[in-house]
Motif scaffolding. Structure first.
Motif, short mmCIF file in Angstrom:
data_model
loop_
_atom_site.label_atom_id
_atom_site.label_comp_id
_atom_site.label_asym_id
_atom_site.label_seq_id
_atom_site.Cartn_x
_atom_site.Cartn_y
_atom_site.Cartn_z
N VAL A 173 -70.30 55.55 42.46
CA VAL A 173 -69.07 56.31 42.36
C VAL A 173 -69.29 57.35 43.27
O VAL A 173 -70.10 58.38 42.86
CB VAL A 173 -68.91 56.79 40.91
N GLU A 175 -67.38 59.31 45.08
CA GLU A 175 -65.89 60.41 45.16
C GLU A 175 -65.24 60.45 44.02
O GLU A 175 -65.34 59.47 42.90
CB GLU A 175 -65.08 59.66 46.31
N LYS A 176 -64.36 61.47 43.79
CA LYS A 176 -63.97 61.77 42.49
C LYS A 176 -62.39 61.01 42.80
O LYS A 176 -61.76 60.97 43.90
CB LYS A 176 -63.39 63.13 42.28
N ILE A 177 -61.69 60.73 41.54
CA ILE A 177 -60.49 60.10 41.59
C ILE A 177 -59.38 61.00 41.17
O ILE A 177 -59.45 61.42 39.97
CB ILE A 177 -60.16 58.76 40.89
N PHE A 199 -69.16 56.02 33.43
CA PHE A 199 -68.54 55.76 34.69
C PHE A 199 -67.38 56.67 34.71
O PHE A 199 -67.06 57.18 35.75
CB PHE A 199 -68.07 54.08 34.86
N PHE A 200 -66.60 56.80 33.86
CA PHE A 200 -65.21 57.28 33.82
C PHE A 200 -65.43 58.73 34.17
O PHE A 200 -64.79 59.53 34.94
CB PHE A 200 -64.38 57.12 32.74
N GLN A 202 -67.90 60.01 35.59
CA GLN A 202 -68.57 60.37 36.89
C GLN A 202 -67.14 60.59 37.99
O GLN A 202 -67.17 61.00 38.97
CB GLN A 202 -69.30 59.12 37.43
N THR A 203 -66.23 59.55 37.54
CA THR A 203 -64.91 59.36 38.60
C THR A 203 -63.97 60.63 38.31
O THR A 203 -63.06 60.97 39.36
CB THR A 203 -63.99 58.15 38.15
N ALA A 205 -61.73 60.67 36.51
CA ALA A 205 -60.46 60.28 35.94
C ALA A 205 -60.30 60.60 34.31
O ALA A 205 -61.08 60.95 33.76
CB ALA A 205 -60.41 58.66 36.13
N PHE A 293 -65.34 50.42 40.31
CA PHE A 293 -64.87 51.58 40.92
C PHE A 293 -63.71 51.23 41.95
O PHE A 293 -62.92 52.01 42.07
CB PHE A 293 -65.99 52.27 41.66
N THR A 296 -60.46 50.69 39.90
CA THR A 296 -59.80 51.85 39.56
C THR A 296 -59.23 52.66 40.74
O THR A 296 -58.03 53.24 40.40
CB THR A 296 -60.90 52.77 38.80
N LYS A 297 -59.88 52.62 41.72
CA LYS A 297 -59.16 53.51 43.04
C LYS A 297 -57.78 52.92 43.17
O LYS A 297 -56.96 53.82 43.47
CB LYS A 297 -60.24 53.60 44.07
#
Length: 302
Positions: A173, A175-177, A199-200, A202-203, A205, A293, A296-297
């Motif tokens: 991960v 980059e940020k979403i 995971f989430f 870290q994103t 989101a 990831f 999700t992106k």
């Protein structure tokens, strides 16, 4: 045996009827355990395969078998459950499975039956023992006996086959979403919920994780459908499973635009085929952080 093997693919249709089919077997110590048939590729007679006794760090790994020309890691469930391991030759069968694209064989003493259980007949017990997913009752010699469905995710983590630590999550991960939409996830395994949570976060989101499909559907009904960016669901859950979650969303005009991603260790073609028929947008093996990831992106930033 060939009758059982030949019908494995067709048996996985059971999920569409809100039932799970369980392959019920004896461990080396006559304990009654089971595995979801949708995870099974074949039942193999142990003495019919070549087995290498490879050096290893743990007695849970019993060696490497060559099955259909491929190396398959053999797992001794007795050893994992904390019971004395028998010699490999004392286990009559290997239940050959695929988890997260890894081939694995479980040594079992003997098959008992294949039974069909509605998801309501499965009792969730992971809170008291992380090695157990559900318990249920099965008929053995005309008596109701307690049967345990073991937790494959916990087993894979215990033999260090999962890449789900903080470092792995950070590695993939990168980059940020940035999205105002929320991700709804359903996952009954505490191990897997922990990974999704890391995971989430870290994103960056917005996300909500529920322990079964019924809770996710209830939340879906409360929200504006346009505020939901994606639904991520496990397949094998008590009560309302992932097939029902996906079918509910894709057969409902109000929700059908919401991308549904299946997050499951059941990565066989038969399972994927059934999910594709329902119309899901993606399939990711549990702990495959990099694919999760990317998906999700794709669905939150489109």
């Amino acid at each position: 045996m060939s009758g059982i093997s030949g019908s494995v693919e067709q048996m996985t249709q059971a999920h569409l009827r809100n039932v799970q089919q369980l392959a019920v077997f004896y461990t080396g110590h006559k304990n009654i355990y089971a595995i979801n048939i949708a995870k099974v590729k074949a039942f193999i007679i142990t003495e019919e395969v070549a087995i290498n006794d490879t050096p290893r760090d743990t007695n849970v790994i019993a060696g490497i078998a060559t099955i259909r020309g491929e190396p398959v890691t053999l797992i001794n469930l007795d050893a994992w459950l904390g019971l004395p391991a028998l010699e490999v030759k004392d286990y009559k069968l290997i239940i050959f499975c695929e988890f997260n694209h890894k081939k694995i064989g479980f040594l079992v003493k003997d098959m008992i039956d294949i039974v069909e259980k509605t998801t309501q007949e499965l009792r969730h017990t992971e809170e008291t023992n992380s090695k157990i997913t559900y318990t249920t009752y099965v008929k053995v010699n005309n008596k109701d006996e307690l049967c345990t469905v073991f937790n494959a995710e916990q087993l894979l983590r215990d033999i260090h086959w999962t890449n789900d630590g903080e470092d792995e999550v950070r590695k993939y991960v990168d980059e940020k979403i940035e999205s105002n939409k929320v991700i709804l996830a359903a996952e009954d395994s505490g191990v897997a919920r922990e990974v999704l949570n890391k995971f989430f976060k870290q994103t960056g989101a917005r996300f909500e994780i529920y322990s079964n499909g019924a809770l996710l559907i209830k939340r879906l009904e409360e929200l504006n459908p346009n505020d939901i960016g994606m639904v991520l669901t496990d397949i094998e859950m008590p009560g309302t499973d992932g097939y029902q979650v996906a079918s509910y969303i894709k057969s409902n005009k109000k929700f059908e635009h919401i991308p549904v991603i299946i997050n499951s260790s059941m990565t066989t073609d038969a399972v994927k085929g059934k999910m594709n028929k329902i119309g899901v947008e993606g399939f990711v093996g549990k702990t495959d952080i990099s694919t999760l990831f990317e998906l999700t992106k794709r669905h939150l930033l489109h």
